[in-house]
Design a protein around this motif. Structure first.
Motif, PDB file in Angstrom:
ATOM      1  N   GLY A  13       0.858  -1.382  -0.082  1.00 13.38           N
ATOM      2  CA  GLY A  13      -0.016  -0.003   0.096  1.00 13.38           C
ATOM      3  C   GLY A  13       0.792   1.201   0.045  1.00 13.38           C
ATOM      4  N   SER A  14       1.981   1.160   0.340  1.00 16.45           N
ATOM      5  CA  SER A  14       2.814   2.494   0.382  1.00 16.45           C
ATOM      6  C   SER A  14       3.556   2.685  -0.891  1.00 16.45           C
ATOM      7  CB  SER A  14       4.047   2.282   1.559  1.00 16.45           C
ATOM      8  OG  SER A  14       4.717   1.096   1.395  1.00 16.45           O
ATOM      9  N   GLY A  15       3.415   1.703  -1.798  1.00 17.33           N
ATOM     10  CA  GLY A  15       4.248   1.823  -3.094  1.00 17.33           C
ATOM     11  C   GLY A  15       3.227   2.680  -4.180  1.00 17.33           C
ATOM     12  N   ARG A  16       3.676   2.771  -5.461  1.00 17.83           N
ATOM     13  CA  ARG A  16       3.189   3.719  -6.313  1.00 17.83           C
ATOM     14  C   ARG A  16       1.584   3.193  -6.625  1.00 17.83           C
ATOM     15  NH1 ARG A  16       9.116   3.299  -9.157  1.00 17.83           N
ATOM     16  NH2 ARG A  16       8.521   1.107  -8.392  1.00 17.83           N
ATOM     17  N   LEU A  17       1.586   2.191  -6.900  1.00 16.80           N
ATOM     18  CA  LEU A  17       0.264   1.606  -7.395  1.00 16.80           C
ATOM     19  C   LEU A  17      -0.599   1.307  -6.086  1.00 16.80           C
ATOM     20  CD1 LEU A  17      -1.916   0.447  -9.402  1.00 16.80           C
ATOM     21  CD2 LEU A  17      -0.741  -1.824  -9.182  1.00 16.80           C
ATOM     22  N   GLY A  18      -0.031   1.017  -4.846  1.00 16.50           N
ATOM     23  CA  GLY A  18      -0.772   1.133  -3.713  1.00 16.50           C
ATOM     24  C   GLY A  18      -1.350   2.413  -3.249  1.00 16.50           C
ATOM     25  N   THR A  32       1.008  -2.272   6.531  1.00 14.47           N
ATOM     26  CA  THR A  32       2.441  -1.818   6.197  1.00 14.47           C
ATOM     27  C   THR A  32       3.183  -2.953   6.554  1.00 14.47           C
ATOM     28  OG1 THR A  32       3.167  -1.451   8.442  1.00 14.47           O
ATOM     29  CG2 THR A  32       2.028   0.366   7.441  1.00 14.47           C
ATOM     30  N   ARG A  33       4.564  -2.949   5.785  1.00 17.99           N
ATOM     31  CA  ARG A  33       5.471  -3.823   6.150  1.00 17.99           C
ATOM     32  C   ARG A  33       5.954  -4.335   7.837  1.00 17.99           C
ATOM     33  NH1 ARG A  33      10.911  -4.933   3.151  1.00 17.99           N
ATOM     34  NH2 ARG A  33      10.316  -3.251   1.603  1.00 17.99           N
ATOM     35  N   LYS A  34       5.650  -3.345   8.624  1.00 15.35           N
ATOM     36  CA  LYS A  34       5.559  -3.418   9.888  1.00 15.35           C
ATOM     37  C   LYS A  34       4.667  -4.597  10.433  1.00 15.35           C
ATOM     38  CE  LYS A  34       6.874  -0.579  13.659  1.00 15.35           C
ATOM     39  NZ  LYS A  34       6.369   0.373  14.428  1.00 15.35           N
ATOM     40  N   HIS A  58      -2.254  -8.668  -4.287  1.00 18.81           N
ATOM     41  CA  HIS A  58      -1.075  -8.819  -3.834  1.00 18.81           C
ATOM     42  C   HIS A  58       0.057  -7.969  -4.739  1.00 18.81           C
ATOM     43  CE1 HIS A  58       2.579 -10.129  -2.271  1.00 18.81           C
ATOM     44  NE2 HIS A  58       3.011 -10.843  -3.378  1.00 18.81           N
ATOM     45  N   LEU A  59       0.246  -6.716  -4.233  1.00 14.65           N
ATOM     46  CA  LEU A  59       1.074  -5.727  -5.053  1.00 14.65           C
ATOM     47  C   LEU A  59       2.375  -5.653  -4.395  1.00 14.65           C
ATOM     48  CD1 LEU A  59      -2.006  -4.751  -6.033  1.00 14.65           C
ATOM     49  CD2 LEU A  59      -1.233  -2.467  -5.122  1.00 14.65           C
ATOM     50  N   ALA A  60       2.653  -6.102  -3.312  1.00 15.52           N
ATOM     51  CA  ALA A  60       4.102  -5.977  -2.645  1.00 15.52           C
ATOM     52  C   ALA A  60       5.176  -6.769  -3.355  1.00 15.52           C
ATOM     53  CB  ALA A  60       3.958  -6.106  -1.243  1.00 15.52           C
ATOM     54  N   LYS A  62       9.801  -6.681  -4.630  1.00 12.68           N
ATOM     55  CA  LYS A  62      10.810  -5.651  -4.763  1.00 12.68           C
ATOM     56  C   LYS A  62      10.969  -5.429  -6.311  1.00 12.68           C
ATOM     57  CE  LYS A  62      15.888  -5.864  -3.984  1.00 12.68           C
ATOM     58  NZ  LYS A  62      15.927  -4.784  -2.930  1.00 12.68           N
ATOM     59  N   THR A  63      10.924  -4.127  -6.458  1.00 10.37           N
ATOM     60  CA  THR A  63      10.509  -3.740  -7.716  1.00 10.37           C
ATOM     61  C   THR A  63      11.658  -2.903  -8.591  1.00 10.37           C
ATOM     62  OG1 THR A  63       9.639  -1.607  -7.204  1.00 10.37           O
ATOM     63  CG2 THR A  63       7.989  -3.408  -7.820  1.00 10.37           C
ATOM     64  N   GLY A  64      11.578  -3.087  -9.834  1.00  6.89           N
ATOM     65  CA  GLY A  64      13.063  -2.257 -10.399  1.00  6.89           C
ATOM     66  C   GLY A  64      13.768  -3.182 -10.978  1.00  6.89           C
ATOM     67  N   PHE A 128      16.684 -10.556 -13.806  1.00  3.63           N
ATOM     68  CA  PHE A 128      16.339 -11.192 -12.765  1.00  3.63           C
ATOM     69  C   PHE A 128      14.843 -10.658 -12.082  1.00  3.63           C
ATOM     70  CE2 PHE A 128      16.566 -12.759  -8.362  1.00  3.63           C
ATOM     71  CZ  PHE A 128      17.150 -14.342  -8.811  1.00  3.63           C
ATOM     72  N   TYR A 129      14.473  -9.190 -12.367  1.00  2.00           N
ATOM     73  CA  TYR A 129      13.524  -8.819 -11.893  1.00  2.00           C
ATOM     74  C   TYR A 129      12.338  -9.588 -12.571  1.00  2.00           C
ATOM     75  CZ  TYR A 129       9.176  -5.477 -11.567  1.00  2.00           C
ATOM     76  OH  TYR A 129       7.918  -4.998 -11.318  1.00  2.00           O
ATOM     77  N   GLY A 130      12.238  -9.787 -13.978  1.00  3.50           N
ATOM     78  CA  GLY A 130      11.241 -10.217 -14.723  1.00  3.50           C
ATOM     79  C   GLY A 130      10.993 -11.633 -14.571  1.00  3.50           C
ATOM     80  N   THR A 132      11.801 -13.287 -11.363  1.00  5.58           N
ATOM     81  CA  THR A 132      11.183 -13.524 -10.308  1.00  5.58           C
ATOM     82  C   THR A 132       9.738 -13.103 -10.124  1.00  5.58           C
ATOM     83  OG1 THR A 132      11.621 -11.258  -9.547  1.00  5.58           O
ATOM     84  CG2 THR A 132      13.386 -13.118  -8.685  1.00  5.58           C
ATOM     85  N   LYS A 133       9.246 -12.181 -11.000  1.00  5.49           N
ATOM     86  CA  LYS A 133       7.806 -11.844 -11.054  1.00  5.49           C
ATOM     87  C   LYS A 133       7.070 -13.052 -11.971  1.00  5.49           C
ATOM     88  CE  LYS A 133       5.620  -8.739  -9.992  1.00  5.49           C
ATOM     89  NZ  LYS A 133       5.260  -8.474  -8.832  1.00  5.49           N
ATOM     90  N   LEU A 134       7.662 -13.670 -12.781  1.00  7.19           N
ATOM     91  CA  LEU A 134       7.299 -14.586 -13.591  1.00  7.19           C
ATOM     92  C   LEU A 134       7.048 -15.958 -12.805  1.00  7.19           C
ATOM     93  CD1 LEU A 134       6.335 -15.896 -16.335  1.00  7.19           C
ATOM     94  CD2 LEU A 134       8.501 -16.252 -16.942  1.00  7.19           C
ATOM     95  N   ASN A 156       1.355  -2.019 -17.237  1.00  9.10           N
ATOM     96  CA  ASN A 156       2.668  -1.140 -17.529  1.00  9.10           C
ATOM     97  C   ASN A 156       2.404   0.258 -16.905  1.00  9.10           C
ATOM     98  OD1 ASN A 156       5.097  -0.798 -18.251  1.00  9.10           O
ATOM     99  ND2 ASN A 156       5.091  -1.319 -20.221  1.00  9.10           N
ATOM    100  N   PHE A 157       2.963   0.729 -15.862  1.00  7.54           N
ATOM    101  CA  PHE A 157       2.608   2.131 -15.790  1.00  7.54           C
ATOM    102  C   PHE A 157       3.896   2.787 -15.040  1.00  7.54           C
ATOM    103  CE2 PHE A 157       2.728   1.668 -10.966  1.00  7.54           C
ATOM    104  CZ  PHE A 157       2.547   0.441 -10.842  1.00  7.54           C
ATOM    105  N   THR A 158       3.763   3.942 -14.929  1.00 11.17           N
ATOM    106  CA  THR A 158       4.965   4.696 -14.208  1.00 11.17           C
ATOM    107  C   THR A 158       4.168   5.816 -13.386  1.00 11.17           C
ATOM    108  OG1 THR A 158       6.427   4.205 -15.978  1.00 11.17           O
ATOM    109  CG2 THR A 158       7.182   5.817 -14.440  1.00 11.17           C
TER     110      THR A 158
END
Ligand SMILES: NC(=O)c1ccc[n+]([C@@H]2O[C@H](COP(=O)([O-])OP(=O)(O)OC[C@H]3O[C@@H](n4cnc5c(N)ncnc54)[C@H](OP(=O)(O)O)[C@@H]3O)[C@@H](O)[C@H]2O)c1
Length: 256
Positions: A13-18, A32-34, A58-60, A62-64, A128-130, A132-134, A156-158
């Motif tokens: 929820g604290s991310g861009r899409l969240g 939150t992560r806490k 499920h949005l959480a 590690k991105t990028g 590696f990002y792609g 792990t997401k796959l 796909n968004f920014t």
């Protein structure tokens, strides 16, 4: 279908899409992560046992691309193990009817000429990002059942404003703003189509430069010839064979 928004649990929820989801679904649960570290199965179980959600987005993650290349162990723990923790707990807690996993166009190679990737296109991540997401996507799919429907969303968004002074005029996608993706997610929760993979994407191909301008950013154009770095994808366009495609203009670009 009428839904009780307070029964939706949204990770990340604290991310861009969240943050964009919070504007569209303000009364959903946003641990939150806490409250709930997805890498720690016990904390995931504790949170779910207490809240008993009906819908999980499920949005959480590690991105990028660079962060995941730089710390592959953490990328695996977050995107593969973390996804397994969340989807397995969603099944075990017994209250979850719909589980939505957020995936990225980055599972595709990005060299598909003038075409666009649909739900049946073959993934072939270049980093590696792609990867792990796959793998997370495949794990999530394996939990689909008559009790808990799993839908994989690729998008796909920014976020705006554009974070660089320039943007490529020769790299393309069918971008949406984060709020457009959030609206698409709410459509899925309300309509619950009998689909296992859905591309939430824009209905027109645009360059990064056009996208940044459409998002109100004051940027200069550049081309891939001006760039000297790690290889970049040229065409990350998505299309959908089974779901509506959205108009970029129909969502607010202000993600602040
Ligand atoms: N951004 C894009 O271009 C894009 C495009 C397509 C798909 N996606 C997918 O959409 C989803 C959301 O992307 P985004 O850009 O909004 O991500 P983001 O801004 O990088 O935010 C990531 C979110 O995940 C949380 N998180 C990470 N590790 C966690 C952990 N161990 N436990 C609990 N929470 C954790 C972060 O919490 P903290 O604040 O505590 O770090 C943050 O809320 C991701 O699954 C991503 O792969 C993104």
């Amino acid at each position: 279908m009428e839904i009780d928004e307070s029964r939706i649990l949204i990770t990340g929820g604290s991310g861009r899409l969240g943050k964009a989801c919070k504007k569209i679904m303000p009364t959903a649960m946003y641990p939150t992560r806490k409250d709930m570290d997805i890498k720690d199965n016990d904390s995931v179980r504790r949170y779910f046992e207490e809240k008993k959600p009906e819908y999980v987005l499920h949005l959480a993650a590690k991105t990028g691309i660079p962060p995941c290349e730089e710390d592959k162990k953490d990328a695996w723990a977050s995107n593969v193990v973390g996804t397994r923790n969340v989807v397995e707990t969603s099944r075990d807690v017994g209250s979850v009817k719909l589980f939505i996993y957020l995936d990225t166009a980055c599972i595709f190679p990005g060299d598909d000429g003038e075409g666009a990737y649909d739900e049946d296109s073959l993934p072939n991540p270049k980093h590696f990002y792609g990867l792990t997401k796959l793998i997370g996507e495949e794990i999530a799919k394996s939990y689909n059942s008559s009790d808990m429907q799993v839908i994989i969303v690729r998008t796909n968004f920014t976020c705006m404003p554009w974070e660089y002074p320039k943007a490529f005029s020769d790299r393309f996608s069918t971008y949406l703003f984060a709020q457009g993706v959030a609206k698409g997610l709410l459509d899925l929760v309300k309509e619950r189509p009998k689909l296992s993979v859905v591309h939430i994407c824009g209905n027109r191909k645009i360059s990064m430069y056009e996208y940044a301008k459409a998002g109100g950013s004051d940027v200069e154009p550049m081309t891939m010839d001006d760039y000297h770095g790690a290889p970049l994808t040229r065409n990350m366009c998505l299309r959908s064979k089974c779901w509506k495609m959205y108009r970029l203009e129909d969502s607010d670009w202000d993600d602040s």
